[in-house]
Design a protein around this motif. Structure first.
Motif, mmCIF file in Angstrom:
data_model
loop_
_atom_site.group_PDB
_atom_site.id
_atom_site.type_symbol
_atom_site.label_atom_id
_atom_site.label_comp_id
_atom_site.label_asym_id
_atom_site.label_seq_id
_atom_site.Cartn_x
_atom_site.Cartn_y
_atom_site.Cartn_z
ATOM 1 N N ALA A 103 0.852 -1.190 0.000
ATOM 2 C CA ALA A 103 0.000 0.000 0.000
ATOM 3 C C ALA A 103 0.887 1.238 0.000
ATOM 4 N N SER A 104 0.252 2.371 -0.222
ATOM 5 C CA SER A 104 0.940 3.651 -0.101
ATOM 6 C C SER A 104 -0.054 4.664 0.454
ATOM 7 N N SER A 105 0.481 5.760 0.948
ATOM 8 C CA SER A 105 -0.394 6.802 1.485
ATOM 9 C C SER A 105 0.197 8.157 1.149
ATOM 10 N N ILE A 116 -5.218 6.760 1.022
ATOM 11 C CA ILE A 116 -4.579 5.478 1.303
ATOM 12 C C ILE A 116 -4.887 4.570 0.120
ATOM 13 N N GLU A 143 -1.619 0.152 9.133
ATOM 14 C CA GLU A 143 -0.241 0.630 9.013
ATOM 15 C C GLU A 143 -0.177 1.968 8.273
ATOM 16 N N GLN A 144 -0.916 2.073 7.198
ATOM 17 C CA GLN A 144 -0.897 3.315 6.417
ATOM 18 C C GLN A 144 -1.530 4.468 7.192
ATOM 19 N N SER A 147 0.930 5.614 9.784
ATOM 20 C CA SER A 147 2.018 6.445 9.235
ATOM 21 C C SER A 147 1.533 7.854 8.921
#
Length: 166
Positions: A103-105, A116, A143-144, A147
Motif C-alpha cells: 500500500a501507499s499513502s 490510502i 499501518e498506512q 504512518s
C-alpha cells in the motif's frame, strides 16, 4: 474363476429384473461423494449475483475502513481509500531488487483529502493462505493510517497484527 465365487457387473439378477440402481429414484442415486459436499460456489461466476475477486477485495477494504470508523469516529471519513491492481513503476522496482509495497499513502493538501492506496495483487500474493486476505488488508490499512497520523499501529487498532504468521 474359482468354483463358488460369484461376480456381477450389471447388478441385476439376470432374470430381467431391474438392478438396485434402477429401482431407486434419481435423487436417491445421487450421492455426496466422500463427504465433500457441494463442489464450487453456490453462484457460478457467469451469473449476475456472483462477485469477482476484485469486488470482494473492494468490499474488504470498505469493511476495514468501517472497522476503523467505529474506533475513531468521523475522523476516518476524511480519508479516501483507493484500490489499485499493482503499484506504479512495479517493473522498475522489481528490476532494482526492491520490495513490493502492499500500500501507499499521501497526506492531504488543502482541499485534497489524505489518500490510502491498497495494491490488490501484492496483498493477495502475500496472503497466500497464510493469513486471511481480509485481515491482511485491515493490517495494511492500519499501518498506512498510523504512518499518516504519526502513531503506532497498535494505538490505531488494538487487534493489529494478530493474524500475522510467526
Amino acid at each position: 474363476m474359482p468354483p463358488g465365487s460369484s461376480s456381477s457387473i450389471d447388478g441385476g439378477s439376470g432374470a430381467g429384473e431391474p438392478g438396485p440402481a434402477a429401482a431407486r429414484p434419481f435423487r436417491r442415486r445421487r450421492r455426496n461423494r466422500h463427504g465433500r459436499g457441494l463442489r464450487g460456489e453456490l453462484l457460478p461466476a457467469h451469473l449476475a449475483g456472483s462477485r469477482t475477486r476484485a469486488e470482494r477485495f473492494d468490499d474488504w477494504v470498505m469493511e476495514s475502513a468501517q472497522r476503523l470508523e467505529r474506533l475513531w469516529g468521523e475522523d476516518i471519513q476524511t480519508y479516501q481509500f483507493i484500490v489499485q491492481e499493482i503499484p506504479d513503476g512495479l517493473e522498475e522496482l522489481v528490476r532494482r531488487g526492491g520490495s513490493i509495497p502492499l500500500a501507499s499513502s499521501s497526506p492531504g493538501n488543502g482541499p485534497r483529502p489524505p489518500v490510502i492506496t491498497i495494491y490488490r495483487r501484492p496483498v493477495e500474493s502475500t496472503a497466500r493462505g497464510l493469513v486471511p486476505v481480509n485481515e491482511l488488508i485491515h493490517d495494511v490499512v492500519v499501518e498506512q493510517l498510523a504512518s499518516l497520523k504519526g502513531m503506532d499501529p497498535e494505538s490505531i487498532d488494538p487487534t493489529y497484527g494478530r493474524f500475522r504468521p510467526l
